[in-house]
Write a protein that holds these residues in place. Structure first.
Motif, PDB file in Angstrom:
ATOM      1  N   LEU A  11       0.828  -1.202   0.000  1.00 38.03           N
ATOM      2  CA  LEU A  11       0.000   0.000   0.000  1.00 38.03           C
ATOM      3  C   LEU A  11       0.865   1.256   0.000  1.00 38.03           C
ATOM      4  CD1 LEU A  11      -2.744  -1.089   2.564  1.00 38.03           C
ATOM      5  CD2 LEU A  11      -2.956  -0.959   0.085  1.00 38.03           C
ATOM      6  N   LEU A  12       1.943   1.235   0.747  1.00 37.53           N
ATOM      7  CA  LEU A  12       2.856   2.378   0.767  1.00 37.53           C
ATOM      8  C   LEU A  12       3.491   2.586  -0.607  1.00 37.53           C
ATOM      9  CD1 LEU A  12       4.582   1.705   4.196  1.00 37.53           C
ATOM     10  CD2 LEU A  12       3.114   3.660   3.677  1.00 37.53           C
ATOM     11  N   GLN A  13       3.900   1.505  -1.255  1.00 37.04           N
ATOM     12  CA  GLN A  13       4.539   1.602  -2.572  1.00 37.04           C
ATOM     13  C   GLN A  13       3.580   2.121  -3.634  1.00 37.04           C
ATOM     14  OE1 GLN A  13       5.888  -2.426  -3.051  1.00 37.04           O
ATOM     15  NE2 GLN A  13       7.727  -2.126  -1.838  1.00 37.04           N
ATOM     16  N   GLU A  14       2.290   1.787  -3.495  1.00 38.68           N
ATOM     17  CA  GLU A  14       1.301   2.191  -4.493  1.00 38.68           C
ATOM     18  C   GLU A  14       0.786   3.608  -4.263  1.00 38.68           C
ATOM     19  OE1 GLU A  14       0.276   0.712  -7.210  1.00 38.68           O
ATOM     20  OE2 GLU A  14       1.478  -1.103  -6.942  1.00 38.68           O
ATOM     21  N   GLY A  15       1.239   4.249  -3.209  1.00 36.29           N
ATOM     22  CA  GLY A  15       0.825   5.631  -2.970  1.00 36.29           C
ATOM     23  C   GLY A  15      -0.565   5.777  -2.376  1.00 36.29           C
ATOM     24  N   VAL A  16      -1.091   4.717  -1.793  1.00 36.48           N
ATOM     25  CA  VAL A  16      -2.389   4.806  -1.116  1.00 36.48           C
ATOM     26  C   VAL A  16      -2.244   5.750   0.083  1.00 36.48           C
ATOM     27  CG1 VAL A  16      -4.113   3.466   0.160  1.00 36.48           C
ATOM     28  CG2 VAL A  16      -3.024   2.498  -1.872  1.00 36.48           C
ATOM     29  N   PRO A  17      -3.280   6.560   0.382  1.00 31.82           N
ATOM     30  CA  PRO A  17      -3.154   7.550   1.462  1.00 31.82           C
ATOM     31  C   PRO A  17      -3.098   6.941   2.862  1.00 31.82           C
ATOM     32  CG  PRO A  17      -5.392   7.542   0.602  1.00 31.82           C
ATOM     33  CD  PRO A  17      -4.590   6.675  -0.314  1.00 31.82           C
ATOM     34  N   VAL A  18      -1.930   6.399   3.209  1.00 35.26           N
ATOM     35  CA  VAL A  18      -1.720   5.827   4.543  1.00 35.26           C
ATOM     36  C   VAL A  18      -1.450   6.965   5.529  1.00 35.26           C
ATOM     37  CG1 VAL A  18      -0.251   4.340   5.947  1.00 35.26           C
ATOM     38  CG2 VAL A  18      -0.825   3.669   3.597  1.00 35.26           C
ATOM     39  N   LYS A  19      -2.162   6.978   6.626  1.00 35.91           N
ATOM     40  CA  LYS A  19      -2.000   8.029   7.628  1.00 35.91           C
ATOM     41  C   LYS A  19      -1.015   7.621   8.713  1.00 35.91           C
ATOM     42  CE  LYS A  19      -5.628  10.284   8.976  1.00 35.91           C
ATOM     43  NZ  LYS A  19      -6.971  10.607   9.548  1.00 35.91           N
ATOM     44  N   GLU A  20      -1.177   6.404   9.218  1.00 42.11           N
ATOM     45  CA  GLU A  20      -0.339   5.955  10.330  1.00 42.11           C
ATOM     46  C   GLU A  20       0.038   4.488  10.134  1.00 42.11           C
ATOM     47  OE1 GLU A  20      -1.583   7.140  14.312  1.00 42.11           O
ATOM     48  OE2 GLU A  20      -3.248   8.240  13.405  1.00 42.11           O
ATOM     49  N   VAL A  21       1.210   4.144  10.635  1.00 41.13           N
ATOM     50  CA  VAL A  21       1.651   2.760  10.646  1.00 41.13           C
ATOM     51  C   VAL A  21       2.057   2.412  12.070  1.00 41.13           C
ATOM     52  CG1 VAL A  21       3.424   1.119   9.882  1.00 41.13           C
ATOM     53  CG2 VAL A  21       2.426   2.728   8.235  1.00 41.13           C
ATOM     54  N   TYR A  22       1.541   1.302  12.560  1.00 47.66           N
ATOM     55  CA  TYR A  22       1.930   0.772  13.860  1.00 47.66           C
ATOM     56  C   TYR A  22       2.661  -0.537  13.588  1.00 47.66           C
ATOM     57  CZ  TYR A  22      -1.600   4.082  15.449  1.00 47.66           C
ATOM     58  OH  TYR A  22      -2.325   5.216  15.676  1.00 47.66           O
ATOM     59  N   ALA A  23       3.893  -0.638  14.036  1.00 44.44           N
ATOM     60  CA  ALA A  23       4.689  -1.808  13.669  1.00 44.44           C
ATOM     61  C   ALA A  23       5.750  -2.098  14.724  1.00 44.44           C
ATOM     62  CB  ALA A  23       5.348  -1.589  12.313  1.00 44.44           C
ATOM     63  N   THR A  24       6.264  -3.331  14.660  1.00 51.03           N
ATOM     64  CA  THR A  24       7.338  -3.722  15.567  1.00 51.03           C
ATOM     65  C   THR A  24       8.644  -3.060  15.135  1.00 51.03           C
ATOM     66  OG1 THR A  24       7.926  -5.660  14.242  1.00 51.03           O
ATOM     67  CG2 THR A  24       6.249  -5.957  15.958  1.00 51.03           C
ATOM     68  N   ALA A  25       9.594  -3.009  16.050  1.00 52.30           N
ATOM     69  CA  ALA A  25      10.897  -2.409  15.740  1.00 52.30           C
ATOM     70  C   ALA A  25      11.571  -3.140  14.582  1.00 52.30           C
ATOM     71  CB  ALA A  25      11.782  -2.441  16.981  1.00 52.30           C
ATOM     72  N   ALA A  26      11.458  -4.464  14.562  1.00 50.46           N
ATOM     73  CA  ALA A  26      12.094  -5.243  13.497  1.00 50.46           C
ATOM     74  C   ALA A  26      11.497  -4.910  12.144  1.00 50.46           C
ATOM     75  CB  ALA A  26      11.936  -6.739  13.799  1.00 50.46           C
ATOM     76  N   TRP A  27      10.163  -4.765  12.079  1.00 52.75           N
ATOM     77  CA  TRP A  27       9.501  -4.447  10.803  1.00 52.75           C
ATOM     78  C   TRP A  27       9.914  -3.054  10.331  1.00 52.75           C
ATOM     79  CZ3 TRP A  27       6.461  -0.930   8.381  1.00 52.75           C
ATOM     80  CH2 TRP A  27       5.804  -1.340   7.211  1.00 52.75           C
ATOM     81  N   ILE A  28       9.949  -2.107  11.253  1.00 58.82           N
ATOM     82  CA  ILE A  28      10.327  -0.737  10.894  1.00 58.82           C
ATOM     83  C   ILE A  28      11.753  -0.707  10.365  1.00 58.82           C
ATOM     84  CG2 ILE A  28      10.775   1.579  11.809  1.00 58.82           C
ATOM     85  CD1 ILE A  28       8.426   1.055  13.780  1.00 58.82           C
ATOM     86  N   SER A  29      12.639  -1.431  11.004  1.00 62.41           N
ATOM     87  CA  SER A  29      14.035  -1.471  10.559  1.00 62.41           C
ATOM     88  C   SER A  29      14.144  -2.065   9.159  1.00 62.41           C
ATOM     89  CB  SER A  29      14.864  -2.302  11.547  1.00 62.41           C
ATOM     90  OG  SER A  29      16.196  -2.437  11.105  1.00 62.41           O
ATOM     91  N   THR A  30      13.418  -3.131   8.904  1.00 65.01           N
ATOM     92  CA  THR A  30      13.457  -3.787   7.598  1.00 65.01           C
ATOM     93  C   THR A  30      12.935  -2.886   6.492  1.00 65.01           C
ATOM     94  OG1 THR A  30      13.182  -5.965   8.616  1.00 65.01           O
ATOM     95  CG2 THR A  30      12.625  -5.785   6.281  1.00 65.01           C
ATOM     96  N   HIS A  31      11.948  -2.045   6.800  1.00 60.96           N
ATOM     97  CA  HIS A  31      11.287  -1.221   5.786  1.00 60.96           C
ATOM     98  C   HIS A  31      11.629   0.256   5.920  1.00 60.96           C
ATOM     99  CE1 HIS A  31       8.861  -4.933   6.028  1.00 60.96           C
ATOM    100  NE2 HIS A  31       8.691  -4.757   4.731  1.00 60.96           N
ATOM    101  N   ARG A  32      12.753   0.554   6.536  1.00 58.31           N
ATOM    102  CA  ARG A  32      13.124   1.937   6.776  1.00 58.31           C
ATOM    103  C   ARG A  32      13.223   2.750   5.487  1.00 58.31           C
ATOM    104  NH1 ARG A  32      11.880   5.471   9.705  1.00 58.31           N
ATOM    105  NH2 ARG A  32      12.279   4.100  11.524  1.00 58.31           N
ATOM    106  N   THR A  33      13.816   2.197   4.442  1.00 57.87           N
ATOM    107  CA  THR A  33      13.968   2.924   3.182  1.00 57.87           C
ATOM    108  C   THR A  33      12.613   3.296   2.601  1.00 57.87           C
ATOM    109  OG1 THR A  33      16.043   1.783   2.708  1.00 57.87           O
ATOM    110  CG2 THR A  33      14.946   2.848   0.852  1.00 57.87           C
ATOM    111  N   LEU A  34      11.688   2.347   2.589  1.00 55.85           N
ATOM    112  CA  LEU A  34      10.344   2.612   2.073  1.00 55.85           C
ATOM    113  C   LEU A  34       9.640   3.671   2.902  1.00 55.85           C
ATOM    114  CD1 LEU A  34       7.917   1.998   0.270  1.00 55.85           C
ATOM    115  CD2 LEU A  34       7.372   0.073   1.792  1.00 55.85           C
ATOM    116  N   LEU A  35       9.744   3.591   4.204  1.00 55.96           N
ATOM    117  CA  LEU A  35       9.096   4.569   5.078  1.00 55.96           C
ATOM    118  C   LEU A  35       9.669   5.961   4.871  1.00 55.96           C
ATOM    119  CD1 LEU A  35       8.907   2.400   8.325  1.00 55.96           C
ATOM    120  CD2 LEU A  35       6.961   3.127   6.923  1.00 55.96           C
TER     121      LEU A  35
END
Length: 223
Positions: A11-35
């Motif tokens: 959803l983030l890659q497709e540009g959908v209007p995401v307002k908030e993300v709640y995630a574990t530290a490991a997930w955030i670290s893995t997807h840091r570039t995308l975020l």
């Protein structure tokens, strides 16, 4: 609300209007570039037990996103020329609707018309079942019969007593109609369609799941 270690990044890659993300530290670290490439999205690190409390799933994932519901789509009957669409009447199961949205995405169908009494396309269970395809398929809520009457393209009503789908050539333009899980399409919608189609039955099953039927019909008519 969308949940899933794969759905949220898509959803983030497709540009959908995401307002908030709640995630574990490991997930955030893995997807840091995308975020980092999606400014404006608020990211909150939470423990797995917090995600479990937030989750609508029995087994929560590592990430959950809160999204704005898209603005009303601009699909009109006259805009369907040269395209293939799905129209759904009174689909009640969110898993079925999500699966059909995913099928539409697989076969390149870009719009689905849902009758007002269909299950909510933005129900969390529906979103989950789309596996991210909700980002690429436009959804319009509309009464099916008047829409069908104004569309100006052929329509193909899935029934138990129609013409064998294997006798049809590849579909280049039209609306494929799928009805309620137990009752099928209404008589009015069937009567207004230009073609009545049936999946050949070789065994003894009384009917097919709506999502399964949509997949078989799309696979036969669109490839």
């Amino acid at each position: 609300m969308a949940e899933g270690d794969k759905i949220v990044p898509e959803l983030l890659q497709e540009g959908v209007p995401v307002k908030e993300v709640y995630a574990t530290a490991a997930w955030i670290s893995t997807h840091r570039t995308l975020l980092d490439r999606t400014p404006g999205v608020r990211v909150t690190e939470v423990d797995e037990h917090v995600l479990k409390q937030l989750s609508a799933l029995t087994t929560p994932n590592q990430a959950l996103a809160l999204l704005d519901i898209p603005a009303a789509t601009d699909i009109t009957p006259g805009s369907l020329k040269g395209t293939v669409s799905l129209a759904l009447e009174t689909i009640q199961d969110p898993g079925n609707l999500g699966t059909i949205i995913r099928i539409a995405d697989w076969f390149g169908i870009r719009q689905i018309i849902c009758s007002p009494d269909c299950v909510d396309a933005y129900n969390p269970k529906t979103i989950q079942a789309t596996m991210g395809s909700i980002a690429r398929v436009r959804i319009l809520e509309s009464e099916i019969l008047p829409f069908l009457q104004q569309a100006g393209v052929p329509s193909y009503a899935a029934t138990l007593h129609g013409n064998d789908i294997t006798q049809f050539s590849k579909l280049e333009e039209g609306i494929i109609l799928i009805g309620n899980e137990s009752r099928g399409l209404s008589d009015a919608v069937i009567g207004a369609s230009t073609h009545k189609i049936t999946i050949p039955r070789l065994g003894g099953a009384e009917s097919l799941n709506a999502g399964v039927a949509a997949g078989i019909i799309c696979g036969r008519l669109l490839i």
